[in-house]
Design an enzyme around this catalytic site. Structure first.
Site, short mmCIF file in Angstrom:
data_model
loop_
_atom_site.label_atom_id
_atom_site.label_comp_id
_atom_site.label_asym_id
_atom_site.label_seq_id
_atom_site.Cartn_x
_atom_site.Cartn_y
_atom_site.Cartn_z
N ARG A 23 74.40 79.90 86.39
CA ARG A 23 74.25 81.12 86.27
C ARG A 23 73.98 81.72 84.68
O ARG A 23 73.16 82.32 84.54
CB ARG A 23 75.40 82.22 86.93
N ASN A 81 76.43 83.28 93.14
CA ASN A 81 76.57 82.17 94.03
C ASN A 81 76.83 82.67 95.35
O ASN A 81 77.41 83.59 95.46
CB ASN A 81 77.61 81.32 93.49
#
Ligand SMILES: [Fe+3]
Ligand SMILES: [Mg+2]
Ligand SMILES: [Zn+2]
Ligand SMILES: [Zn+2]
Lengths: 335, 761
Positions: B19, B37
């Site tokens: 990320r 996620n």
């Protein structure tokens, strides 16, 4: 006449002769046997009864023979149940051609062992079968013992911390029998431990209140016997490999054959679970007795609840192995 | 053109800094949107200029974070939502895939640099980590992977760490085990009596001194304790062997650096890459014979297991100039699970002199992985730290199936949706401690994945621990033949599912006829198999004892093949065992404790004993390993020479391989004092030839069979055997597959089992 013939089993004169010459001579002729059944008073409310067939091969082995075994086996089954052996019956299946001399020797040692253990042989039966139908001689014995209320075993009292005691070296009988089988060559000269334990056990029961349960670890050996106890009464036993008494030559023979002494038959040993407070006293009594010289505390109860029921072995290298019943299969698991 | 796309990235993309990586890309390529996620992977919503978005996608595919492994990227065009910025949003607990449990990784270069930088606030801090490195699986209690679900939960982040953790541009953004010397775990050195001697930096310095003084120190690492001692001191290595009750089995070493490894071993650039990968496994290397390493590290072998420092603590130990190379073997007495808890200290005290431990709890223990390079591929000997738990996609319907694996080198497999999660190497299920560890790890996986014990696959062996375990469960039991599982394991490992041939060369496995199998030519797939050929059975006098004592195997074969002459040969080969040989003779005649077996492992054992290399084995496979090591010891001259053998048609559909002529000739060669190396080489050539000839003959009889062959079973760890049989068969026009991602030994069984179960349900 030197050998058993089929006519010895026909119920006629030859049968009578055989009974007179072989059986009565050794067993005597007690007054109970004047009827078709033995009629006898039993001095107790509760009796113990057991039956067993003996087919051991070879019939004669170092430390005993099939006859002695037939008495000690039945006496011990009664004794470890907490009973005082009282009377025994014996049935013989004899192969045609069996030497009468051998039969006499067998019957003689039965009588001797019965006398030693204080039981009467009160009824008997003899059958002769064609050659090949049995291997020499089979004996079936039934024993009756009396239970004294105060000696009743209390397996339900088993609790965590109780001690497991075995009365001596294990595997002697198993290895003696294997060695006696000529085919293997002389493995060792170790003798079978075949012996009646009733006097020793009586002494223990009289002196020690904390005996929970006893067994004689015969077929399947100490391990199988303990597994059965663990499963039947839902407790877990952990035994310590190093404290299990094994004769050097028995261990040596086992090393060669790939056997584990824990699974070899014993015919003169008792394994018992006792209150740990009584462990020393039990050990003292055992060690004072000829048949318990090598007694040893081999482990303890590590848990006792519905989910318990395992036999565990603490090995010399510090691992814990679960032991199962003697397996008929001999299969390596190492891939 | 300004547009919006939704990108789903699947694979190993969580807990690897994915990320923050996307966040950084959003700055670089000027797009807005979100990244998050979920159980499927990482979901990116991106709005930007088309050209910029394409560059971003290209960078995702070509230069993902080091630890990431992308399996799949899907892109959908979506309506514009007019995002004003790019943000990382909290995890979503939905999705259709299975959760990915992140693997532990070796310290990364950035962290290492920081650790060595006196001006850095984590200078010499032994628990430095980031999104690219550090503990993962070993500290996770449950998913999703957030700090509160790890054993790091007890350490409250200090202000500085908190800031890094929350900053999307920081390389420690959402690094769950983030910590520093202010807020994180500490190291303590204890003596045998459990008295604390020193902490942190001084504990590490003292440890190095103790090791140099010839002491054994237990060191807590990622997955458990290691026993460490100076690898250059022969005496302490002997002591360690005594304490660990491991007389002969090779011990792994940890070398300070690649330079040191190069000094001690021969190493190819490929092997260097494996050694320095983020998984940092133990790599089996050829050691230099004139080296400084004492031979008692791997007695009788020309190879040695080597790894590099993989935790910050390891690096700090080697920082001190004095240390170059230490023994690093898992801290457990032989046969017991690796010790990893601090309440194991009491136990540790018996096997070491000092203990260097820390207070970051290990939730699940894990061994070091062991790999070998065969000249073409990496072969897994033991799949553990770093390589798992990586779910494998499969086309079989494995959902809600559990496979319990074998009895040795156990691994289990759990099926969830279209994926299989294989456990790490657990060990031999010989004792209750291992069985408990097995059960605990299985329950852990079941909880992670939400799989109940409904359908459970086990080996057919009636005496395997898994056979008793499965009886305690209330489930549908699928019993699977050992070598069938090996066969299908190799098929699945190569993504192959058509019926094919398999050559399974193995130790001992329970056969369907009640005998011991292990030299099998099978044909089939997951649904069923046929046994087409096998090695002739010979007696194993003493059963399991014969596996531990290879000489019994040899005697069993000789007495069985040549009752008269064989005995004389036995007495010549094993003159010190005359009494036992007589006994074996009777055991065989009377079939006392003497199962019948036809296995490759036992054949190697017998030859090893005949050649006087190993007649009593102190660790599993010792006789075979030491025998085949002769193939590495010297540069072999290439030869086509081989011994004779027969292929017999026993029943119309079953060929039988009779190697008795070979055994006889080997004994003659040995008694005539031919070179052992030459005999061993000829023996290997013979086995290669057997494999090829049997397969060719099978195909002549049954031309309709698929010309694909899988090679599996523990004996294929023998690199020569595997590569030569493969080459030979390929020359004959076969497609040959060997294992790629799972071990060919019993460590790979559970994979085959779960696939077979899926097709037999
Ligand atoms: Fe196998
Ligand atoms: Mg009985
Ligand atoms: Zn890092
Ligand atoms: Zn901090």
């Amino acid at each position: 006449m030197q050998r058993i013939s089929l006519a010895h089993g026909e119920g006629g004169e030859l049968t009578h002769q055989l009974i007179q010459e072989v059986f009565i001579q050794s067993f005597g002729h007690s007054e109970q046997t004047q009827f078709d059944s033995a009629i006898l008073p039993i001095p107790s409310q509760t009796i113990a009864i057991t039956t067993d067939s003996y087919v051991v091969k070879p019939i004669f082995f170092p430390g005993g023979n099939i006859g002695k075994l037939a008495i000690t086996g039945t006496v011990n089954d009664l004794a470890v149940s907490g009973a005082i052996p009282h009377v025994i019956t014996a049935g013989f299946m004899i192969e045609e051609g069996f030497p009468i001399k051998n039969l006499k020797e067998i019957v003689h040692s039965m009588a001797g062992e019965a006398e030693k253990s204080g039981v009467n042989i009160v009824a008997g039966d003899t059958k002769v079968v064609e050659k090949g139908s049995v291997d020499g001689l089979f004996i079936n014995t039934t024993g009756i013992g009396v239970i004294q209320e105060e000696h009743r075993l209390k397996p339900e009292m088993v609790q965590e911390g109780d001690s497991v005691i075995v009365s001596g070296t294990i595997g002697d009988h198993g290895i003696a029998i294997l060695s006696a089988r000529q085919e293997l060559g002389l493995l060792t000269d170790v003798k079978s431990d075949c012996a009646s334990l009733n006097h020793l056990i009586h002494e223990l029961l009289a002196e020690i209140k904390g005996i929970r349960i006893m067994r004689d670890p015969t077929r399947g050996g100490l391990a199988t016997t303990l597994v059965e106890l663990c499963e039947d009464f839902h407790f877990t036993v952990e035994i310590d490999e190093a404290s299990v008494p094994v004769r050097k030559d028995v261990q040596g023979a086992c090393d060669i054959l790939g056997y584990d002494p824990l699974y070899l038959a014993n015919e003169g040993k008792v394994v018992m679970i006792v209150d740990s407070n009584d462990k020393q006293k039990a050990l003292d009594i055992l060690k004072n007795h000829e048949l318990g010289r090598n007694a040893s505390v081999i482990g303890q109860i590590t848990s006792s609840h519905a989910q318990s029921g395992k036999l565990l072995l603490k090995t010399a290298v510090g691992t814990t192995r679960r032991l199962n019943r003697l397996s008929g299969q001999i299969l390596p698991r190492i891939c | 053109m300004y547009k919006a796309i939704k990108i789903i990235v699947k694979g190993k993309v969580q807990g690897v800094g994915f990320r923050p990586f996307i966040y950084a890309l959003s700055k670089k390529y000027h797009f807005n949107g979100t990244v998050q996620n979920n159980l499927d992977g990482v979901i990116i919503l991106a709005e930007g200029e088309e050209g910029q978005l394409e560059k971003m996608l290209d960078e995702i595919k070509r230069y993902p974070p080091k630890l990431a492994k992308i399996n799949e990227v899907t892109i959908h065009q979506i309506p514009l939502a007019q995002y004003k910025e790019f943000t990382i949003i909290p995890s979503q607990e939905n999705g259709r895939s299975i959760p990915w449990i992140p693997s532990d990784a070796a310290i990364c270069e950035n962290c290492l640099e920081e650790m060595k930088d006196p001006s850095n606030r984590r200078f010499q801090y032994p628990f430095i980590n980031c999104t690219q490195c550090g503990p993962r699986y070993t500290i996770i209690n449950r998913l999703p992977y957030d700090r509160s679900n790890t054993t790091m939960k007890v350490f409250t982040m200090c202000h500085d760490c908190q800031v890094e953790y929350e900053n999307p541009t920081n390389r420690r953004h959402h690094a769950q085990p983030i910590c520093c010397s202010v807020c994180g775990p500490t190291v303590t050195l204890y003596n045998q009596r459990g008295e604390s001697l020193a902490e942190n930096q001084s504990a590490i310095i003292q440890t190095v001194n103790l090791i140099k003084q010839g002491k054994i120190v237990a060191i807590k690492g990622i997955g458990g304790f290691h026993l460490a001692c100076d690898a250059y001191q022969e005496k302490v290595v002997d002591q360690l062997r005594l304490k660990k009750k491991r007389p002969q089995k090779p011990l792994a070493i940890m070398a300070k650096s690649l330079e040191v490894v190069r000094k001690l071993c021969f190493i190819s650039s490929y092997e260097e890459d494996i050694l320095t990968s983020s998984e940092m496994p133990i790599v089996i290397l050829q050691r230099k014979s004139e080296g400084i390493l004492p031979s008692n590290i791997s007695p009788g072998l020309s190879t040695i297991g080597v790894m590099l420092p993989y935790t910050p603590l390891h690096h700090l130990l080697f920082e001190n100039k004095k240390l170059e190379c230490i023994i690093m073997t898992s801290a457990n007495p032989s046969g017991l699970p690796i010790l990893y808890r601090d309440d194991h200290l009491e136990y540790l005290q018996n096997i070491c002199d000092y203990i260097l431990t820390h207070n970051r709890k290990i939730n699940f223990p894990i061994d070091d992985s062991v790999v070998q390079y065969d000249g073409k591929n990496t072969i897994f000997v033991r799949r553990a730290r770093g390589f798992f738990p990586v779910p494998r996609k499969t086309t079989s319907n494995v959902d809600q199936i559990i496979a319990l694996g074998g009895n040795q080198k156990n691994t289990f497999s759990v099926g969830k949706k279209n994926s299989i999660v294989m456990s790490s190497h657990i060990g031999d299920l010989e004792n209750e401690e291992m069985i408990d560890s097995f059960k605990k790890q299985l329950h852990h996986y079941q909880a992670f994945l939400g799989v109940k014990e409904v359908n459970v696959a086990v080996d057919k062996h009636p005496l395997y621990a898994s056979t008793s375990i499965v009886k305690e469960l209330d489930c549908n039991i699928i019993s699977i033949q050992h070598h069938h599982a090996h066969h299908v394991s190799c098929m699945e490992d190569n993504g192959f599912n058509e019926p094919c041939l398999g050559i399974i060369l193995d130790g001992t496995g329970y056969g369907e006829d009640g005998n011991i199998w292990g030299f099998e030519f099978l044909y089939g797939d997951a649904k069923s198999f046929e046994r087409l050929a096998h090695l002739k059975y010979t007696p194993l006098p003493g059963g399991e004892k014969a596996v531990k004592e290879p000489w019994r195997n040899a005697v069993g074969m000789l007495l069985y093949y040549w009752p008269q002459e064989g005995k004389e040969l036995c007495m010549k080969l094993f003159p010190e065992r005359l009494k036992e040989i007589n006994m074996m003779e009777q055991m065989i005649v009377h079939q006392m404790n003497t199962p019948m077996a036809g296995t490759c492992g036992r054949l190697f054992d017998a030859i090893s004993a005949i050649l006087g290399i190993c007649s009593i084995s102190t660790y599993e496979g010792e006789a075979a390993i030491k025998l085949s090591d002769y193939m590495n010891k010297t540069v072999l001259e290439s030869t086509d020479e081989k011994y004779s053998f027969h292929i017999k048609t026993n029943t119309p559909n079953l060929l039988q391989l009779d190697l008795s002529p070979m055994i006889y000739q080997i004994i003659q060669d040995k008694l005539q004092q031919q070179s052992i190396t030459a005999i061993i080489q000829k023996f290997h050539m013979t086995l290669v030839s057997c494999g090829i000839q049997v397969v060719s003959k099978l195909l002549r009889n049954r031309p309709e069979l698929n010309r694909t062959v899988v090679l599996s079973g523990g004996s294929f760890q023998n690199v020569f055997l595997a590569s030569e049989i493969q080459k030979g068969l390929e020359k004959e026009g076969f497609n040959v597959y060997t294992h790629r991602n799972v071990p060919c030994n019993d460590g790979g069984l559970s994979l085959g089992q779960i696939i077979i179960a899926a097709h037999q349900l």
